[in-house]
Scaffold this motif. Structure first.
Motif, short mmCIF file in Angstrom:
data_model
loop_
_atom_site.label_atom_id
_atom_site.label_comp_id
_atom_site.label_asym_id
_atom_site.label_seq_id
_atom_site.Cartn_x
_atom_site.Cartn_y
_atom_site.Cartn_z
N TYR A 430 0.80 -1.22 0.00
CA TYR A 430 0.00 0.00 0.00
C TYR A 430 0.84 1.28 0.00
CZ TYR A 430 -3.63 -3.32 1.56
OH TYR A 430 -4.48 -4.40 1.68
N VAL A 431 2.16 1.14 0.11
CA VAL A 431 3.03 2.32 0.14
C VAL A 431 3.52 2.72 -1.24
CG1 VAL A 431 3.77 1.96 2.52
CG2 VAL A 431 5.04 0.86 0.66
N VAL A 432 3.10 2.02 -2.29
CA VAL A 432 3.50 2.44 -3.64
C VAL A 432 2.88 3.79 -3.97
CG1 VAL A 432 3.87 0.12 -4.57
CG2 VAL A 432 1.59 1.16 -4.70
N ASP A 433 3.53 4.49 -4.88
CA ASP A 433 2.93 5.74 -5.37
C ASP A 433 2.57 5.56 -6.85
OD1 ASP A 433 5.30 6.06 -6.87
OD2 ASP A 433 6.20 7.39 -5.38
N ALA A 434 2.01 6.59 -7.43
CA ALA A 434 1.52 6.49 -8.81
C ALA A 434 2.65 6.18 -9.78
CB ALA A 434 0.82 7.79 -9.20
N SER A 435 3.82 6.75 -9.56
CA SER A 435 4.93 6.49 -10.47
C SER A 435 5.39 5.04 -10.39
CB SER A 435 6.09 7.44 -10.19
OG SER A 435 6.67 7.18 -8.92
N GLU A 436 5.31 4.45 -9.21
CA GLU A 436 5.68 3.05 -9.07
C GLU A 436 4.63 2.13 -9.70
OE1 GLU A 436 8.43 3.40 -5.03
OE2 GLU A 436 6.23 3.32 -4.86
N ILE A 437 3.37 2.51 -9.61
CA ILE A 437 2.35 1.76 -10.34
C ILE A 437 2.61 1.85 -11.84
CG2 ILE A 437 -0.10 1.80 -10.99
CD1 ILE A 437 -0.76 2.28 -8.06
N ASP A 438 3.00 3.02 -12.32
CA ASP A 438 3.34 3.17 -13.73
C ASP A 438 4.47 2.22 -14.12
OD1 ASP A 438 1.43 5.14 -14.05
OD2 ASP A 438 2.84 6.80 -13.84
N LEU A 439 5.49 2.11 -13.26
CA LEU A 439 6.60 1.21 -13.54
C LEU A 439 6.13 -0.24 -13.58
CD1 LEU A 439 9.59 0.57 -13.94
CD2 LEU A 439 9.87 0.67 -11.44
N LEU A 440 5.27 -0.63 -12.64
CA LEU A 440 4.72 -1.99 -12.64
C LEU A 440 3.99 -2.28 -13.95
CD1 LEU A 440 3.19 -2.35 -9.04
CD2 LEU A 440 5.16 -3.58 -9.95
N VAL A 441 3.11 -1.38 -14.34
CA VAL A 441 2.29 -1.61 -15.54
C VAL A 441 3.14 -1.57 -16.80
CG1 VAL A 441 0.37 -0.74 -16.91
CG2 VAL A 441 0.20 -0.76 -14.41
N ASP A 442 4.03 -0.60 -16.91
CA ASP A 442 4.87 -0.50 -18.11
C ASP A 442 5.74 -1.75 -18.26
OD1 ASP A 442 3.83 1.99 -18.70
OD2 ASP A 442 5.48 3.11 -17.78
N THR A 443 6.29 -2.22 -17.14
CA THR A 443 7.13 -3.41 -17.21
C THR A 443 6.30 -4.64 -17.57
OG1 THR A 443 8.59 -2.45 -15.52
CG2 THR A 443 8.80 -4.81 -15.92
N ALA A 444 5.10 -4.73 -17.00
CA ALA A 444 4.23 -5.86 -17.31
C ALA A 444 3.83 -5.85 -18.79
CB ALA A 444 2.99 -5.83 -16.42
N ILE A 445 3.50 -4.68 -19.32
CA ILE A 445 3.11 -4.60 -20.73
C ILE A 445 4.25 -5.06 -21.63
CG2 ILE A 445 2.55 -3.00 -22.59
CD1 ILE A 445 0.91 -1.40 -20.54
N ALA A 446 5.46 -4.59 -21.33
CA ALA A 446 6.61 -5.03 -22.14
C ALA A 446 6.86 -6.51 -21.98
CB ALA A 446 7.85 -4.23 -21.72
N GLY A 447 6.66 -7.02 -20.75
CA GLY A 447 6.81 -8.45 -20.51
C GLY A 447 5.77 -9.28 -21.24
N ILE A 448 4.56 -8.74 -21.32
CA ILE A 448 3.48 -9.44 -22.05
C ILE A 448 3.82 -9.52 -23.53
CG2 ILE A 448 1.09 -9.16 -22.84
CD1 ILE A 448 0.49 -8.14 -19.93
N GLU A 449 4.34 -8.41 -24.08
CA GLU A 449 4.73 -8.44 -25.51
C GLU A 449 5.80 -9.50 -25.75
OE1 GLU A 449 3.11 -7.09 -27.75
OE2 GLU A 449 1.88 -5.75 -26.54
N ARG A 450 6.71 -9.62 -24.81
CA ARG A 450 7.75 -10.66 -24.92
C ARG A 450 7.13 -12.04 -24.80
NH1 ARG A 450 13.00 -11.13 -20.85
NH2 ARG A 450 13.66 -13.23 -21.45
N ALA A 451 6.16 -12.17 -23.91
CA ALA A 451 5.56 -13.49 -23.64
C ALA A 451 4.73 -13.99 -24.80
CB ALA A 451 4.71 -13.43 -22.38
N VAL A 452 4.04 -13.09 -25.51
CA VAL A 452 3.13 -13.53 -26.57
C VAL A 452 3.81 -13.60 -27.93
CG1 VAL A 452 1.15 -12.59 -25.33
CG2 VAL A 452 2.25 -11.19 -27.10
N ALA A 453 5.07 -13.18 -27.98
CA ALA A 453 5.81 -13.30 -29.25
C ALA A 453 5.94 -14.77 -29.60
CB ALA A 453 7.18 -12.64 -29.12
N SER A 454 5.81 -15.09 -30.86
CA SER A 454 5.84 -16.50 -31.29
C SER A 454 7.25 -17.07 -31.11
CB SER A 454 5.41 -16.60 -32.74
OG SER A 454 6.25 -15.84 -33.58
#
Length: 454
Positions: A430-454
């Motif tokens: 619960y101590v995360v801030d908005a910028s840290e949530i942005d980092l979580l989401v941005d990293t997850a999105i990039a990781g998803i692109e890596r994961a779904v690549a054939s």
């Protein structure tokens, strides 16, 4: 930090010579890095080489107010100088008394008795045994079965695993387990086309009613994870299922066990998930966030009515003779009290709602992703369902381990994400801030692109 003898490689090598880790195929560590953590600061973990990782999963959903939280650490140190442990049979101490009083005060009305255990699985064991034993003491020894939801998970000890329905954990040990009746989950993701989450919940309640009509006479309790089935893939459902469940349990004379081990203490937007349905269970199991992630402790809350069914002369044979060596540990109780004090002193739930809204905004664009079948959120829990085909919701084969690619990408970019199969989820402190949530989401999105690549 720069000493090779105490760096990541050296510590990982020492670990792998002797340590057997949980929920792990140890062979994976021939290619997947073992990460030695030496300290924590707020939402961050720091490894032996000085690299930092944003803890996007609260270290298995336990950490609420940050690693090495100074306020909680000070309370722990003070208690350690006074009393570290004492047998809890025939003896008591103020931290356990005060914590019981606090839990009764903040949980749904009617939960007036507190039984302590060591961890979440142990709390489930207590609730199952207590429910069965209550009916036995009432002259209903025929009640020996339990009803659980499809896709449910309640822990790894044999009783807890018996009322779980995740094949990955259950199938190996099936010959050792009790067999529950399974009621269809109200999981909104599995709803029929055009059906709202509330309509799905209503339909599933009808199916639960049918099950109770057949089996209530032999059933002790229905056990559920309120609002979110966590280890089963962060499956989420409408609160009306809980109020309907409470009514059905009353009608058919079976207990309602609420496993709030993962979802309690603010995770779903309210202090306890059951509050969103104004439902009081017969047993509420708490752990994980109870101590803010500092120490293992769990508690089972129940009613005075159930307590009184065990209250008799010893010769009556009605006592609940269940114990753990560290039951009611003073250190853990004191830490739990400080965790609850933070909820009392700070606007935690209000801030969580703001953080959850920011997380929802950041995740919204993923709904259009060609390999995302669902983006779902309940409070400070959010999940992304990855699929091979969006139109049919055809999943990726489990053996492809697409989620592992997201995990490895996260480590490489300083973020701890640990997907459940092909479900990428967020459950940050619960101590995360908005910028840290942005980092979580941005990293997850990039990781998803890596994961779904054939």
């Amino acid at each position: 930090m720069n000493n090779p003898a105490s760096g990541n490689a050296a510590l990982a090598a020492r670990d792998l010579r002797h340590v057997w880790h949980p929920c792990t195929q140890m062979h994976d560590h021939e290619s997947v890095p073992m990460v030695p953590i030496v300290r924590g600061e707020g939402a961050w973990l720091i490894d032996a080489d000085g690299r930092r990782y944003l803890d996007g999963i609260s270290s298995w959903w336990t950490n609420l107010f940050g690693h090495a939280n100074p306020r909680i650490a000070a309370a722990l140190a003070e208690q350690a100088r006074t009393l570290e442990h004492v047998i809890f049979a025939g003896f008591t101490h103020e931290p356990a008394i005060e914590l019981a009083e606090a839990l009764v005060r903040i949980t749904p009305p009617g939960l007036d008795r507190v039984f302590y255990a060591d961890n979440g699985s142990a709390a489930i064991e207590v609730a199952l045994k207590m429910s069965f034993h209550y009916w036995l003491n009432q002259g209903h020894g025929e009640k020996t079965r339990f009803i659980a939801l499809t896709g449910s998970y309640h822990g790894e000890t044999l009783g807890a695993l018996s009322v779980s329905d995740v094949a990955l954990y259950r199938k190996t040990y099936a010959p050792l387990l009790l067999t529950p009746f399974l009621a269809p989950s109200p999981d909104a993701y599995e709803g029929e086309p055009g059906e709202s989450p509330e309509q799905t919940a209503k339909r599933r309640l009808g199916e639960l009613r049918t099950l109770l009509e057949r089996h209530a006479h032999e059933t002790c309790a229905v056990i559920v994870e309120p609002l979110v089935q966590c280890a089963g893939g962060m499956r989420m459902y409408h609160p009306s299922y809980l109020s309907g469940l409470r009514a059905l349990c009353n009608e058919f004379a079976v207990h309602f066990i609420a496993d709030e081990i993962a979802v309690g203490f603010g995770r779903t937007g309210t202090l306890f998930a059951c509050e969103q349905a104004s439902a009081t269970p017969d047993f509420m199991c708490l752990s994980k966030g109870l101590t803010g992630g500092f120490l293992p402790l769990s508690a089972v809350l129940t009613s005075e009515r159930i307590y009184q069914a065990f209250y008799a002369e010893y010769s009556a044979g009605k006592a609940f003779l269940h114990s753990h060596s560290y039951t009611g540990n003073p250190l853990a109780c004191r830490v739990a009290l400080e965790t609850l004090a933070i909820f009392r002193d700070e606007p935690v739930l209000q801030r969580n709602r703001q953080l959850a809204a920011h997380l929802a905004r950041r995740l919204e664009p993923l709904r259009a992703h060609p390999h995302v079948a669902d983006v779902r959120q309940t409070g400070m829990i959010a999940a992304i369902e990855l699929v091979a085909d969006k139109a049919s919701r055809r999943p990726y084969p489990a053996e492809e381990r697409r989620g592992l690619r997201v995990y490895l990408h996260g480590l490489q970019h300083g973020v701890l994400l640990r997907p459940l199969g092909n479900v990428v989820y967020f459950m940050p402190p619960y101590v995360v801030d908005a910028s840290e949530i942005d980092l979580l989401v941005d990293t997850a999105i990039a990781g998803i692109e890596r994961a779904v690549a054939s």
